[in-house]
Design an enzyme around this catalytic site. Structure first.
Site: not given
Ligand code: GDP
Ligand code: IMO
Ligand code: MG
Length: 424
Positions: A13, A16, A40-41, A223
């Site tokens: 999270d 990416k 979840g991207h 991840q």
């Molecule tokens: P990922 O799994 O690495 O793609 O990241 P996620 O989407 O799960 O979580 C990142 C969250 O931060 C999302 O809600 C993005 O919209 C938000 N985000 C990404 N970059 C920034 C930033 O520079 N500032 C803020 N405020 N939010 C951001």
């Molecule tokens: P993105 O790509 C954050 C975590 C789960 C748990 C561990 C194992 O959005 O960054 P699993 O279901 O993979 O067997 O769970 O890994 N986990 C993540 N945490 N972002 C993710 O993906 C994750 N994918 C798995 O919360 O701790």
């Molecule tokens: Mg994510």
């Protein structure tokens, strides 16, 4: 033929999805190499928010080829739901391709993920319950079903029944749970296979040919490094290799073809699920970061655990991934929070200082963070469009992180949308 990899360098999270979406404007191909719909991207663009789980974040560009490599695990119902939801919003998935070697998440994988977590009780990993671990278990055990099987109905019926009979014994005799109705499952999955058949293609060949033709290929990590099954906080990890090395295996591309490895990080640290987290803040500062940064899981909605930036983790990620650059997101979240702490080393009870991230959670449990305090910054950063526009203290914070992490910071995020990314 630039081949760029984007990996998460913390516990996932890190933003990416946003970085991939930005870089994908120049890319011809975007490839996912591991993980499944546990990811979840989030991509924000033109006031629209897209939460992608399996489909590469390049999908928002109509001419970008989006590939799911052999290392990805596919929930057929999940991916078809994602395709339908995107197409309903006017996003075409015609250029999506799935490698025939990718493994299929079967109904028993979902059930076993929940049941094994239940059995672990207090020691649960806190998985996303998407069946990821059990699917990779069967892959390693050589009893899994692959996308090739799924799109060949007779082969699938035969292999799925044999596998299902074994899994039903495990479900009923060991877990005392209900068995899977194999006839209904075969009918349901055969229908998914029919719909997925047009998307199947050899991803290794497609990615290699694109690179040979001088096209730009982007590899989208899922991840994060600390969730890697070897280099993360085992056993509180996922079951694949989110590190850059995983890209080669999971997409069938040799390491000599990769030019750049960009690590995505947040300006602080978060984690969903259980396991050690040295800089975790269990006080109101942690709550403040969670509320300001809207730190709730994209897939499960769980509140993310929050803490200060941990440079020991970052240096581990620089080494393990061979990072050539870093992208630091969410610097805007820290604005107005006062002095900012950065963990620069760990200290053990005997007073010794640890500079390298420990190999085991048993050693990590003996470590306490050693903090450096840096001046905070204030003001609304979300409107900044160049690094130079940031307040001086914010620029210094970034420069300090760069020095402590020993890796150039090439991008700074001041908000979730494409234009809120400052390139240096
Ligand atoms: P990922 O799994 O690495 O793609 O990241 P996620 O989407 O799960 O979580 C990142 C969250 O931060 C999302 O809600 C993005 O919209 C938000 N985000 C990404 N970059 C920034 C930033 O520079 N500032 C803020 N405020 N939010 C951001
Ligand atoms: P993105 O790509 C954050 C975590 C789960 C748990 C561990 C194992 O959005 O960054 P699993 O279901 O993979 O067997 O769970 O890994 N986990 C993540 N945490 N972002 C993710 O993906 C994750 N994918 C798995 O919360 O701790
Ligand atoms: Mg994510």
């Amino acid at each position: 033929m630039p081949a760029r990899v984007v990996v998460g360098v913390q516990w996932g999270d890190e933003g990416k999805g946003k970085i991939i979406d930005i870089l994908a404007s120049r890319a011809d191909v975007v490839v996912r190499s591991q993980g499944g719909n546990n990811a979840g991207h989030t991509v924000e663009n033109g006031g629209q928010v897209y939460k992608l789980q399996l489909i590469p974040s390049g999908i928002l560009y109509p001419e970008t080829l989006c590939l799911l490599g052999s290392g990805v695990v596919i929930n057929p119902k999940g991916i078809l739901g994602e395709i339908d939801a995107l197409e309903a919003r006017g996003i075409s998935c015609q250029l999506l391709r799935i490698d025939p070697r990718a493994h299929v998440i079967m109904p028993w994988h979902l059930l076993l993920d929940g049941l094994s977590e239940q059995m672990r009780g207090k020691a649960e990993i806190g998985t996303t319950k998407k069946g990821i671990g059990p699917c990779y278990m069967d892959k390693a055990e050589r009893s899994g079903l692959r996308i090739y099987d799924l799109v060949h109905p007779e082969l699938f019926a035969q292999k799925a029944r044999a596998a299902g009979e074994m899994k039903n014994r495990l479900l009923t005799e060991f877990y005392h749970a209900k068995p899977v109705d194999l006839d209904a499952m075969i009918d349901e999955y055969t229908a998914y296979g029919r719909r997925l058949a047009p998307y199947v293609a050899d991803v290794s060949v497609l990615a290699y040919n694109a690179l040979k033709e001088g096209k730009e290929v982007l590899f989208e990590g899922a991840q994060g490094t600390l969730l890697d099954i070897d280099y993360g906080t085992y056993p509180f990890v996922t079951s694949s290799h989110p590190v850059s090395g995983g890209v080669c295996v999971g997409s069938g591309i040799g390491p000599t073809l990769i030019d750049e490895v960009i690590g995505a990080a947040k300006a602080y640290t978060t984690r969903v699920g259980a396991g050690p987290f040295p800089t975790e803040l269990l006080d109101e500062v942690g709550d403040e970061i969670r509320n300001r940064g809207h730190e709730f899981g994209t897939v499960t909605g769980r509140p993310r655990r929050c803490g200060w930036f941990d440079a020991v983790i970052l240096r581990h990620s620089v080494r393990v991934n061979g990072l050539t650059a870093l992208a630091i997101n969410k610097i805007d979240t820290l604005s107005g929070m006062g002095p900012l702490k950065v963990c620069v080393a760990y200290k053990k009870a005997d007073g010794s200082v640890v500079e390298d991230f420990p190999a085991t959670i048993e050693e990590l449990a003996q470590c306490q963070p050693v903090y450096e305090e840096l001046p905070g910054f204030a003001g609304d950063l979300s409107g900044c469009r160049s690094f130079e526009e940031l307040p001086e203290a914010c620029k210094n914070y970034i420069r300090e992180l760069e020095r402590i992490c020993q890796c150039p910071i090439r991008m700074v995020g001041v908000g979730p949308s494409r234009e809120q990314n400052l390139e240096r």
